[in-house]
Design an enzyme around this catalytic site. Structure first.
Site, PDB file in Angstrom:
ATOM      1  N   LYS A 151       0.750  -1.123   0.132  1.00 27.80           N
ATOM      2  CA  LYS A 151      -0.005   0.021  -0.076  1.00 27.80           C
ATOM      3  C   LYS A 151       0.695   1.441   0.251  1.00 27.80           C
ATOM      4  O   LYS A 151       0.316   2.348   0.203  1.00 27.80           O
ATOM      5  CB  LYS A 151      -1.035   0.163   1.140  1.00 27.80           C
ATOM      6  CG  LYS A 151      -1.890  -1.311   1.356  1.00 27.80           C
ATOM      7  CD  LYS A 151      -2.304  -1.733   0.014  1.00 27.80           C
ATOM      8  CE  LYS A 151      -3.439  -0.876  -0.656  1.00 27.80           C
ATOM      9  NZ  LYS A 151      -3.734  -1.452  -1.870  1.00 27.80           N
ATOM     10  N   THR A 176       3.101   0.971  -4.803  1.00 26.28           N
ATOM     11  CA  THR A 176       3.673  -0.328  -5.588  1.00 26.28           C
ATOM     12  C   THR A 176       3.291  -0.198  -7.066  1.00 26.28           C
ATOM     13  O   THR A 176       4.022  -0.060  -8.069  1.00 26.28           O
ATOM     14  CB  THR A 176       3.340  -1.574  -5.198  1.00 26.28           C
ATOM     15  OG1 THR A 176       3.187  -1.578  -3.654  1.00 26.28           O
ATOM     16  CG2 THR A 176       4.277  -2.762  -5.645  1.00 26.28           C
ATOM     17  N   HIS A 193       7.140  -7.427  -2.064  1.00 21.62           N
ATOM     18  CA  HIS A 193       6.791  -6.772  -0.670  1.00 21.62           C
ATOM     19  C   HIS A 193       7.465  -7.483   0.387  1.00 21.62           C
ATOM     20  O   HIS A 193       7.402  -7.161   1.529  1.00 21.62           O
ATOM     21  CB  HIS A 193       5.392  -6.916  -0.310  1.00 21.62           C
ATOM     22  CG  HIS A 193       4.372  -6.457  -1.056  1.00 21.62           C
ATOM     23  ND1 HIS A 193       4.552  -5.172  -1.497  1.00 21.62           N
ATOM     24  CD2 HIS A 193       3.188  -7.019  -1.583  1.00 21.62           C
ATOM     25  CE1 HIS A 193       3.398  -4.740  -2.194  1.00 21.62           C
ATOM     26  NE2 HIS A 193       2.657  -5.867  -2.285  1.00 21.62           N
ATOM     27  N   SER A 236      -4.557   3.287   3.629  1.00 23.12           N
ATOM     28  CA  SER A 236      -4.817   2.666   2.522  1.00 23.12           C
ATOM     29  C   SER A 236      -5.021   0.993   2.862  1.00 23.12           C
ATOM     30  O   SER A 236      -5.896   0.401   2.304  1.00 23.12           O
ATOM     31  CB  SER A 236      -3.616   2.516   1.663  1.00 23.12           C
ATOM     32  OG  SER A 236      -3.840   2.161   0.436  1.00 23.12           O
ATOM     33  N   TYR A 287       6.370   8.066  -2.079  1.00 20.24           N
ATOM     34  CA  TYR A 287       5.058   8.303  -2.801  1.00 20.24           C
ATOM     35  C   TYR A 287       4.939   9.703  -2.801  1.00 20.24           C
ATOM     36  O   TYR A 287       4.227  10.548  -3.750  1.00 20.24           O
ATOM     37  CB  TYR A 287       3.796   7.640  -1.950  1.00 20.24           C
ATOM     38  CG  TYR A 287       2.671   7.692  -2.496  1.00 20.24           C
ATOM     39  CD1 TYR A 287       1.816   6.823  -2.960  1.00 20.24           C
ATOM     40  CD2 TYR A 287       1.752   8.942  -2.080  1.00 20.24           C
ATOM     41  CE1 TYR A 287       0.655   6.948  -3.579  1.00 20.24           C
ATOM     42  CE2 TYR A 287       0.281   8.988  -2.471  1.00 20.24           C
ATOM     43  CZ  TYR A 287       0.015   7.992  -3.159  1.00 20.24           C
ATOM     44  OH  TYR A 287      -1.395   8.063  -3.447  1.00 20.24           O
ATOM     45  N   MET A 345      -5.052   5.476 -14.507  1.00 15.77           N
ATOM     46  CA  MET A 345      -4.793   3.889 -13.835  1.00 15.77           C
ATOM     47  C   MET A 345      -5.987   3.386 -13.565  1.00 15.77           C
ATOM     48  O   MET A 345      -6.499   2.186 -13.622  1.00 15.77           O
ATOM     49  CB  MET A 345      -4.098   4.001 -12.925  1.00 15.77           C
ATOM     50  CG  MET A 345      -2.219   4.201 -13.110  1.00 15.77           C
ATOM     51  SD  MET A 345      -1.308   4.035 -11.776  1.00 15.77           S
ATOM     52  CE  MET A 345      -1.630   2.251 -11.387  1.00 15.77           C
ATOM     53  N   ARG A 384      -8.290   3.651  -5.045  1.00 16.09           N
ATOM     54  CA  ARG A 384      -9.215   4.324  -3.823  1.00 16.09           C
ATOM     55  C   ARG A 384      -9.393   5.826  -3.864  1.00 16.09           C
ATOM     56  O   ARG A 384     -10.127   6.525  -4.629  1.00 16.09           O
ATOM     57  CB  ARG A 384      -8.886   3.831  -2.341  1.00 16.09           C
ATOM     58  CG  ARG A 384     -10.174   3.962  -1.405  1.00 16.09           C
ATOM     59  CD  ARG A 384      -9.417   3.425  -0.106  1.00 16.09           C
ATOM     60  NE  ARG A 384      -8.236   4.140   0.402  1.00 16.09           N
ATOM     61  CZ  ARG A 384      -8.071   5.283   1.115  1.00 16.09           C
ATOM     62  NH1 ARG A 384      -9.408   5.808   1.424  1.00 16.09           N
ATOM     63  NH2 ARG A 384      -7.199   5.890   1.449  1.00 16.09           N
ATOM     64  N   GLY A 430      -5.827   7.796  -3.524  1.00 16.16           N
ATOM     65  CA  GLY A 430      -4.740   8.343  -4.453  1.00 16.16           C
ATOM     66  C   GLY A 430      -4.014   9.622  -3.977  1.00 16.16           C
ATOM     67  O   GLY A 430      -3.897  10.396  -4.592  1.00 16.16           O
TER      68      GLY A 430
HETATM   69  P1  A3P Z   1      -5.055   4.874  -1.351  1.00 12.54           P
HETATM   70  O1  A3P Z   1      -5.795   3.401  -0.959  1.00 12.54           O
HETATM   71  O2  A3P Z   1      -4.548   5.714  -0.432  1.00 12.54           O
HETATM   72  O3  A3P Z   1      -5.774   5.215  -2.308  1.00 12.54           O
HETATM   73  P2  A3P Z   1      -0.116  -0.211  -3.652  1.00 12.54           P
HETATM   74  O4  A3P Z   1       0.057  -0.227  -5.270  1.00 12.54           O
HETATM   75  O5  A3P Z   1       1.134  -0.608  -2.842  1.00 12.54           O
HETATM   76  O6  A3P Z   1      -0.997  -1.322  -3.186  1.00 12.54           O
HETATM   77  O7  A3P Z   1      -0.594   1.030  -3.273  1.00 12.54           O
HETATM   78  C1  A3P Z   1      -2.018   1.248  -3.528  1.00 12.54           C
HETATM   79  C2  A3P Z   1      -2.041   2.795  -3.034  1.00 12.54           C
HETATM   80  O8  A3P Z   1      -1.640   3.691  -4.057  1.00 12.54           O
HETATM   81  C3  A3P Z   1      -3.515   3.179  -3.067  1.00 12.54           C
HETATM   82  O9  A3P Z   1      -3.672   4.257  -2.148  1.00 12.54           O
HETATM   83  C4  A3P Z   1      -3.856   3.565  -4.503  1.00 12.54           C
HETATM   84  O10 A3P Z   1      -5.063   4.643  -4.565  1.00 12.54           O
HETATM   85  C5  A3P Z   1      -2.541   4.373  -4.624  1.00 12.54           C
HETATM   86  N1  A3P Z   1      -2.446   4.643  -6.226  1.00 12.54           N
HETATM   87  C6  A3P Z   1      -2.248   3.876  -7.177  1.00 12.54           C
HETATM   88  N2  A3P Z   1      -2.088   4.631  -8.283  1.00 12.54           N
HETATM   89  C7  A3P Z   1      -1.828   5.674  -8.178  1.00 12.54           C
HETATM   90  C8  A3P Z   1      -1.440   6.862  -8.965  1.00 12.54           C
HETATM   91  N3  A3P Z   1      -1.252   6.793 -10.213  1.00 12.54           N
HETATM   92  N4  A3P Z   1      -1.630   8.110  -8.104  1.00 12.54           N
HETATM   93  C9  A3P Z   1      -1.859   8.315  -6.795  1.00 12.54           C
HETATM   94  N5  A3P Z   1      -1.902   7.159  -6.143  1.00 12.54           N
HETATM   95  C10 A3P Z   1      -1.920   6.047  -6.584  1.00 12.54           C
END
Ligand code: A3P
Length: 286
Positions: free
Chosen positions: A42, A45, A97, A127, A182, A221, A246, A248
Site C-alpha cells: 500500500k 507499488t 513486498h 490504505s 509516494y 490508472m 481508492r 490516491g
Molecule cells: P489509497 O488507498 O490511499 O488510495 P499499492 O500499489 O502499494 O497497493 O498502493 C495502493 C495505493 O496507491 C492506493 O492508495 C492507490 O490509490 C494509490 N495509487 C495507485 N495508483 C496511483 C496513482 N497513479 N496516483 C496516486 N496514487 C495511486
C-alpha cells in the site's frame, strides 16, 4: 487460513507458501539487469510499476494497457508470478513486498536494481485498512482501532512497517538501491520521472515524459483494467466493498485517525524509528 507464518512474519496464503518463500530467499537468482520494485504493501507499488512500464516503452501506453500488471512485473514471492518471472527475457521487471531478510540472497552479489517506494506510514495504514476489507488475501481489518493495533505491532501481512523500512534503509548507500517516496511522486512528478529514466538508462524527450505522466495518472490508472485490479475475480476481491484505486492522495489519515490514535502512532513511530533518518514524507508530518 488467510495467513501463514514464515520466520515470525505473517504472509498471505493466496499464491504463496513456506516452500516458495524458502526458494525465493535461498535459490532465486536475480540477474544484473533486473529491476525490482520493492515496497511495504500500500505504498504506491502499482503506481511505480505503471511509471516504470511506461518509461521502458518510451511513454507508449500499449504495453501497460494490454498486459495485467502482475504479468508485466511479477511478484516474486507468489508462486504463479514466480513462474512468469522465470520465463521472462531480460531486462526483467519484478516486484516484491518481502522484508530485506527474506529477499533473494543473490541480490547481495548482483547489480540488480532495487527501487524502494516509501510512503507516509499513516497513509499506508489507512490504505491497507480499506484494501483489507475488499482483498480476500488479507484478513478482515475489523475496526480502525483494532487494525491500528495490529499495524503498529506488525501483526499484519508482510509484518511490521517499521521493521520493513528499517531493514531496507540499511541498504540506502548501495549504488543499486534507489529510494523514491509516494509523496515526491505527487509533489514533483516531472523530476521524479526524469530520475527514474536515469535509473533505467532511458533517454526520453519531453513529449514522452508527458505521456508517462499522463498515462500513469490516478485517473488513467483507474480506467486501465490491466492496472485497476478489476480483472481479479470475486473470489479474490470483493468489488462491492471497495476499489483498489481508492483515493490516491497524501494525508488521508487525517480523515481517519482520532487525535488520540494519531498521538499513539507518533509515540510508536518515535520509539521504533529512532536513528533512522527519513525526512521525505513531503510536507506531511509523521
Ligand atoms: P489509497 O488507498 O490511499 O488510495 P499499492 O500499489 O502499494 O497497493 O498502493 C495502493 C495505493 O496507491 C492506493 O492508495 C492507490 O490509490 C494509490 N495509487 C495507485 N495508483 C496511483 C496513482 N497513479 N496516483 C496516486 N496514487 C495511486
Amino acid at each position: 487460513m488467510t495467513y501463514f507464518t514464515y520466520k515470525g512474519i505473517l504472509f498471505p496464503t493466496v499464491g504463496s507458501s513456506v516452500e516458495t518463500l524458502n526458494y525465493v530467499e535461498n535459490e532465486f537468482q536475480l540477474l544484473d539487469d533486473d529491476i525490482v520494485t520493492v515496497t511495504y504493501p500500500k505504498s504506491g507499488t502499482n503506481w511505480m510499476l505503471e511509471i516504470l512500464g511506461l518509461i521502458q516503452h518510451s511513454g507508449d501506453p500499449s504495453w501497460i494497457s494490454s498486459i495485467p500488471v502482475w504479468d508485466r512485473s511479477p511478484w516474486i514471492e507468489m508462486s504463479d508470478c514466480l513462474d512468469t518471472a522465470l520465463k521472462y527475457p531480460p531486462p526483467r521487471f519484478l516486484t516484491s513486498h518481502l522484508p530485506i531478510q527474506h529477499f533473494p540472497k543473490s541480490f547481495h552479489h548482483s547489480k540488480a536494481k532495487v527501487i524502494y517506494v516509501l510512503r507516509n506510514p499513516k497513509d499506508v495504514l489507512v490504505s491497507n485498512y480499506h484494501f483489507s476489507k475488499s482483498f480476500k488475501g488479507f484478513q478482515d481489518p475489523g475496526t480502525m482501532e483494532e487494525f491500528l493495533e495490529k499495524f503498529l505491532t506488525g501483526n499484519v501481512a508482510f509484518g511490521s512497517w517499521f521493521d520493513h523500512v528499517r531493514g531496507w534503509m540499511e541498504l540506502k548507500d548501495r549504488p543499486n538501491f534507489f529510494l523514491v517516496t509516494y509523496e515526491e511522486l505527487q509533489q514533483n512528478p516531472q523530476d521524479s520521472v526524469k530520475r527514474l529514466c536515469h535509473i533505467l538508462g532511458k533517454d526520453l524527450n519531453s513529449q514522452q515524459i508527458d505521456s508517462v505522466l499522463e498515462n500513469a495518472s490516478f485517473q488513467k490508472m483507474k480506467e486501465n483494467s490491466m492496472s485497476n485490479f478489476s480483472l481479479l475475480s470475486q473470489e479474490f476481491f470483493d468489488h462491492k466493498k471497495g476499489k483498489f484505486m481508492r483515493k490516491g492522495i497524501s494525508g488521508d489519515w487525517k480523515n481517519h485517525l482520532t487525535v488520540a490514535q494519531n498521538e499513539y502512532f507518533d509515540r510508536v513511530y518515535q520509539e521504533k524509528m529512532q536513528g533512522v533518518n527519513i525526512t521525505s514524507y513531503g510536507t506531511e508530518e509523521c
